[in-house]
Design a protein around this motif. Sequence first.
Motif, PDB file in Angstrom:
ATOM      1  N   GLY A 402       2.529   0.700   1.157  1.00  0.00           N
ATOM      2  CA  GLY A 402       2.295  -0.745   1.041  1.00  0.00           C
ATOM      3  C   GLY A 402       1.632  -1.093  -0.279  1.00  0.00           C
ATOM      4  N   TYR A 403       0.820  -0.179  -0.809  1.00  0.00           N
ATOM      5  CA  TYR A 403       0.155  -0.428  -2.094  1.00  0.00           C
ATOM      6  C   TYR A 403       1.177  -0.506  -3.215  1.00  0.00           C
ATOM      7  CZ  TYR A 403      -1.946   0.761  -6.578  1.00  0.00           C
ATOM      8  OH  TYR A 403      -2.276   0.762  -7.907  1.00  0.00           O
ATOM      9  N   ILE A 404       2.199   0.347  -3.191  1.00  0.00           N
ATOM     10  CA  ILE A 404       3.201   0.372  -4.269  1.00  0.00           C
ATOM     11  C   ILE A 404       3.911  -0.973  -4.359  1.00  0.00           C
ATOM     12  CG2 ILE A 404       5.320   1.475  -5.085  1.00  0.00           C
ATOM     13  CD1 ILE A 404       4.367   4.070  -3.740  1.00  0.00           C
ATOM     14  N   THR A 405       4.320  -1.490  -3.233  1.00  0.00           N
ATOM     15  CA  THR A 405       4.998  -2.789  -3.214  1.00  0.00           C
ATOM     16  C   THR A 405       4.071  -3.885  -3.716  1.00  0.00           C
ATOM     17  OG1 THR A 405       6.337  -2.049  -1.331  1.00  0.00           O
ATOM     18  CG2 THR A 405       6.220  -4.437  -1.738  1.00  0.00           C
ATOM     19  N   SER A 415      -2.676   0.367 -12.004  1.00  0.00           N
ATOM     20  CA  SER A 415      -3.856   0.404 -12.877  1.00  0.00           C
ATOM     21  C   SER A 415      -5.058   0.722 -11.987  1.00  0.00           C
ATOM     22  CB  SER A 415      -4.074  -0.932 -13.605  1.00  0.00           C
ATOM     23  OG  SER A 415      -4.527  -1.923 -12.711  1.00  0.00           O
ATOM     24  N   TYR A 416      -6.048   1.269 -12.620  1.00  0.00           N
ATOM     25  CA  TYR A 416      -7.259   1.590 -11.836  1.00  0.00           C
ATOM     26  C   TYR A 416      -7.864   0.315 -11.267  1.00  0.00           C
ATOM     27  CZ  TYR A 416     -12.031   2.835 -10.644  1.00  0.00           C
ATOM     28  OH  TYR A 416     -13.216   2.991  -9.986  1.00  0.00           O
ATOM     29  N   ALA A 417      -7.833  -0.765 -12.026  1.00  0.00           N
ATOM     30  CA  ALA A 417      -8.428  -2.019 -11.576  1.00  0.00           C
ATOM     31  C   ALA A 417      -7.742  -2.536 -10.316  1.00  0.00           C
ATOM     32  CB  ALA A 417      -8.361  -3.062 -12.697  1.00  0.00           C
ATOM     33  N   ASN A 418      -6.402  -2.501 -10.300  1.00  0.00           N
ATOM     34  CA  ASN A 418      -5.747  -3.030  -9.094  1.00  0.00           C
ATOM     35  C   ASN A 418      -5.878  -2.058  -7.922  1.00  0.00           C
ATOM     36  OD1 ASN A 418      -3.384  -1.237  -9.053  1.00  0.00           O
ATOM     37  ND2 ASN A 418      -2.553  -2.475 -10.741  1.00  0.00           N
ATOM     38  N   ALA A 419      -6.075  -0.786  -8.217  1.00  0.00           N
ATOM     39  CA  ALA A 419      -6.342   0.173  -7.130  1.00  0.00           C
ATOM     40  C   ALA A 419      -7.670  -0.155  -6.470  1.00  0.00           C
ATOM     41  CB  ALA A 419      -6.347   1.589  -7.678  1.00  0.00           C
ATOM     42  N   VAL A 420      -8.687  -0.490  -7.290  1.00  0.00           N
ATOM     43  CA  VAL A 420      -9.990  -0.878  -6.751  1.00  0.00           C
ATOM     44  C   VAL A 420      -9.871  -2.168  -5.956  1.00  0.00           C
ATOM     45  CG1 VAL A 420     -12.326  -1.619  -7.374  1.00  0.00           C
ATOM     46  CG2 VAL A 420     -11.276   0.298  -8.588  1.00  0.00           C
ATOM     47  N   GLU A 421      -9.094  -3.107  -6.468  1.00  0.00           N
ATOM     48  CA  GLU A 421      -8.917  -4.380  -5.774  1.00  0.00           C
ATOM     49  C   GLU A 421      -8.250  -4.189  -4.415  1.00  0.00           C
ATOM     50  OE1 GLU A 421      -6.459  -8.599  -6.376  1.00  0.00           O
ATOM     51  OE2 GLU A 421      -6.698  -7.215  -8.065  1.00  0.00           O
ATOM     52  N   SER A 423      -8.178  -1.469  -2.606  1.00  0.00           N
ATOM     53  CA  SER A 423      -9.094  -0.727  -1.733  1.00  0.00           C
ATOM     54  C   SER A 423     -10.135  -1.661  -1.113  1.00  0.00           C
ATOM     55  CB  SER A 423      -9.781   0.381  -2.530  1.00  0.00           C
ATOM     56  OG  SER A 423     -10.781   1.022  -1.758  1.00  0.00           O
ATOM     57  N   THR A 424     -10.676  -2.559  -1.932  1.00  0.00           N
ATOM     58  CA  THR A 424     -11.697  -3.492  -1.442  1.00  0.00           C
ATOM     59  C   THR A 424     -11.093  -4.448  -0.400  1.00  0.00           C
ATOM     60  OG1 THR A 424     -12.820  -3.391  -3.590  1.00  0.00           O
ATOM     61  CG2 THR A 424     -13.366  -5.239  -2.150  1.00  0.00           C
ATOM     62  N   MET A 425      -9.882  -4.911  -0.691  1.00  0.00           N
ATOM     63  CA  MET A 425      -9.190  -5.833   0.214  1.00  0.00           C
ATOM     64  C   MET A 425      -8.908  -5.175   1.567  1.00  0.00           C
ATOM     65  SD  MET A 425      -5.581  -7.800  -0.523  1.00  0.00           S
ATOM     66  CE  MET A 425      -4.685  -6.232  -0.632  1.00  0.00           C
ATOM     67  N   GLN A 426      -8.421  -3.963   1.535  1.00  0.00           N
ATOM     68  CA  GLN A 426      -8.098  -3.264   2.781  1.00  0.00           C
ATOM     69  C   GLN A 426      -9.361  -2.908   3.584  1.00  0.00           C
ATOM     70  OE1 GLN A 426      -4.871  -4.082   3.071  1.00  0.00           O
ATOM     71  NE2 GLN A 426      -4.516  -2.053   3.966  1.00  0.00           N
ATOM     72  N   ALA A 427     -10.430  -2.518   2.892  1.00  0.00           N
ATOM     73  CA  ALA A 427     -11.686  -2.200   3.588  1.00  0.00           C
ATOM     74  C   ALA A 427     -12.228  -3.433   4.302  1.00  0.00           C
ATOM     75  CB  ALA A 427     -12.715  -1.654   2.589  1.00  0.00           C
ATOM     76  N   ALA A 428     -12.128  -4.607   3.634  1.00  0.00           N
ATOM     77  CA  ALA A 428     -12.602  -5.840   4.259  1.00  0.00           C
ATOM     78  C   ALA A 428     -11.732  -6.223   5.457  1.00  0.00           C
ATOM     79  CB  ALA A 428     -12.604  -6.966   3.214  1.00  0.00           C
ATOM     80  N   ARG A 429     -10.429  -6.054   5.332  1.00  0.00           N
ATOM     81  CA  ARG A 429      -9.512  -6.392   6.426  1.00  0.00           C
ATOM     82  C   ARG A 429      -9.728  -5.524   7.655  1.00  0.00           C
ATOM     83  NH1 ARG A 429      -4.597  -4.875   8.373  1.00  0.00           N
ATOM     84  NH2 ARG A 429      -4.376  -3.192   6.845  1.00  0.00           N
ATOM     85  N   LEU A 430      -9.994  -4.228   7.411  1.00  0.00           N
ATOM     86  CA  LEU A 430     -10.169  -3.275   8.508  1.00  0.00           C
ATOM     87  C   LEU A 430     -11.620  -3.156   8.975  1.00  0.00           C
ATOM     88  CD1 LEU A 430      -7.854  -0.452   7.097  1.00  0.00           C
ATOM     89  CD2 LEU A 430      -7.318  -2.042   8.981  1.00  0.00           C
ATOM     90  N   GLY A 431     -12.540  -3.741   8.204  1.00  0.00           N
ATOM     91  CA  GLY A 431     -13.960  -3.642   8.568  1.00  0.00           C
ATOM     92  C   GLY A 431     -14.566  -2.285   8.254  1.00  0.00           C
ATOM     93  N   TRP A 432     -14.001  -1.608   7.259  1.00  0.00           N
ATOM     94  CA  TRP A 432     -14.507  -0.297   6.864  1.00  0.00           C
ATOM     95  C   TRP A 432     -15.410  -0.431   5.646  1.00  0.00           C
ATOM     96  CZ3 TRP A 432      -9.248   2.864   6.870  1.00  0.00           C
ATOM     97  CH2 TRP A 432      -8.757   2.918   8.159  1.00  0.00           C
TER      98      TRP A 432
END
Length: 600
Positions: A402-405, A415-421, A423-432
């Motif tokens: 899903g990240y690739i798409t 890019s490293y920046a969008n990887a961080v973005e 990761s932050t988005m998914q952690a917030a969505r999942l509550g992790w």
Amino acid sequence: MADIKTRDAVKGTIKTIDKAAVASQRMKNAYAKTKDKAEQGYYADENSSVEYASDRVSRAAGRVRDEGIHQFNKQGQKSVQTTRENIGKAKDKLSDFKTKRAMKAAEQKKAQQAAEQTGSQIRHGTASLSPAPDVLVKGEAPQTGAGQLIKTRRQGKKTVKTTARNAEKAIKSTAKGTVKTTERTVKTAQATSKAAIKTIEQTAKTAQAAAKASVKATQKAAQAARATAKATAEATKASVKATISAVKAIIAGTKALITALIAGGWIAIVIILIVVLLGCAVSLFGGGSSSTSYTPVSAEVEAYEPLIQKYAKQYGIPEYVELIKAVMMQESGGRGLDPMQAAEGSFNTRYPHEPNGIQDPEYSIECGVQELKAALISAEVQNPIDMERIKLALQGYNFGNGYITWAKSNYGGYSYANAVEFSTMQAARLGWDSYGDTQYPAHVLRYYPYGRAFTSGGNQAIVEVALTQLGNEGGQPYWSWYGFDGRVEWCACFVSWCADQCGYLDSGIIPKFSLCSDGVDWFSGNGQWQGKDYEPKAGDIIFFDWSKNGQDGDADHVGIVEKCENGVVYTVEGNSGDACRQNSYPVGYYEILGYGCPRY
């Protein structure tokens, strides 16, 4: 031996004291007998008691002499001699007295005879010439000779007593002196013995301590030798592994070349040939300033190569065997029952979808190869050196496809920046607390033989991480990540955080430090320090000295070198005005203290 001699000396002294006591007792008994017989009138003749006393004293003196009294006190012997002299004088006086009395008796006898012849008689009222001189009339003075005899007898008795007392005192004094001397000798011997024992014990302790010190020194030397040998062996093993990996890279490249040839196209053949040559060069000789640009995979991973080749061929990606091995190395190091960590992927249909859920290593490899192939296809990777798309595929292997798409739709790629973005988005969505590894591509590519030949090397990863943080103000999360409860001067925390995002803290490439001086000490101590006039490379750590009136040698600030071009050093610095900013300085600038040069 000294104790035995001392005991024998004491025994000999006691025996001598006993003999002296016996001699003294005998002398006392002789005196008592002499006194009794003299008082009882046992001897009729006036000469006999004196002679007897003299005789007994002589005998006593002889016995004392024979018993060894003279061994203890010369004073007793002198007293006996004096007594003898006194008795001799008494004998001489007695002899004079007898002579005078005999002469006087003869005169009286002559006078009496003359009176008888002439018929004259002494009448009452006149002095009577009596031939009995020993009978004293009341009121008359005793005759001089008789009184002198009595005094002489008393003098003899007194002398005998004095002699006995002197002898007894001499014996006691000598005995006491001998005992005290013996006691002192014993004490001295004991003290000497104790001192000798202490000296021996001290000598033994000193020898023991010296022996221990020698043993410790030997052990340390042996440990140092073992450590050196171990380090040498490890270095040799690493060198051998690197060479083996280079050879294997050549083989893998050759296989890829054959595959490409079958697929057709001379362009593909040229590309693969370049991959082989550059990959081998990087593997054998390293890249840039790093001492070893390629980290070989573990023996456990190498052991799985036959299975990796089997399933890579089966699923149509035989040219990516080295990349599959690099993924396994990052995921598990080749250990455990799920070495590809593929349990949570969509291709696992036998085991629970949870970490380490797969319990069959071969099945894990089969699922992992399919998962990586899907990521490569989704990222549109063209060949083993298409590094930008490979990074996108690798981050998708970690985050999910899903990240690739999402990355392609929003940013056109990785890019490293969008990887961080993401990761932050998914952690917030999942509550992790966190989601995935934002540095996954960099972590994997350090084990990939071709990766560093076509990227800027490992030193570029920390720069990319630092650039994503531009604009941050206040230093959060850097100082809290480090472990501080409140804000601190956070420039060093920022550098450490960026290094941790790249895996450099775990690998020991960069130290974790919050004090600039600690960072300087670490790089200096490891031979990775350059002065301010050095022209740095991307990824070097720059230290500043802000002291007035010239440098004092203390580090006050730290940042990361982005690049160095045309005599200008470009940096990314945390806590620059309490924010992450880009700055630039001329090479050799006076506020630059020096550079730490990590071995990426």
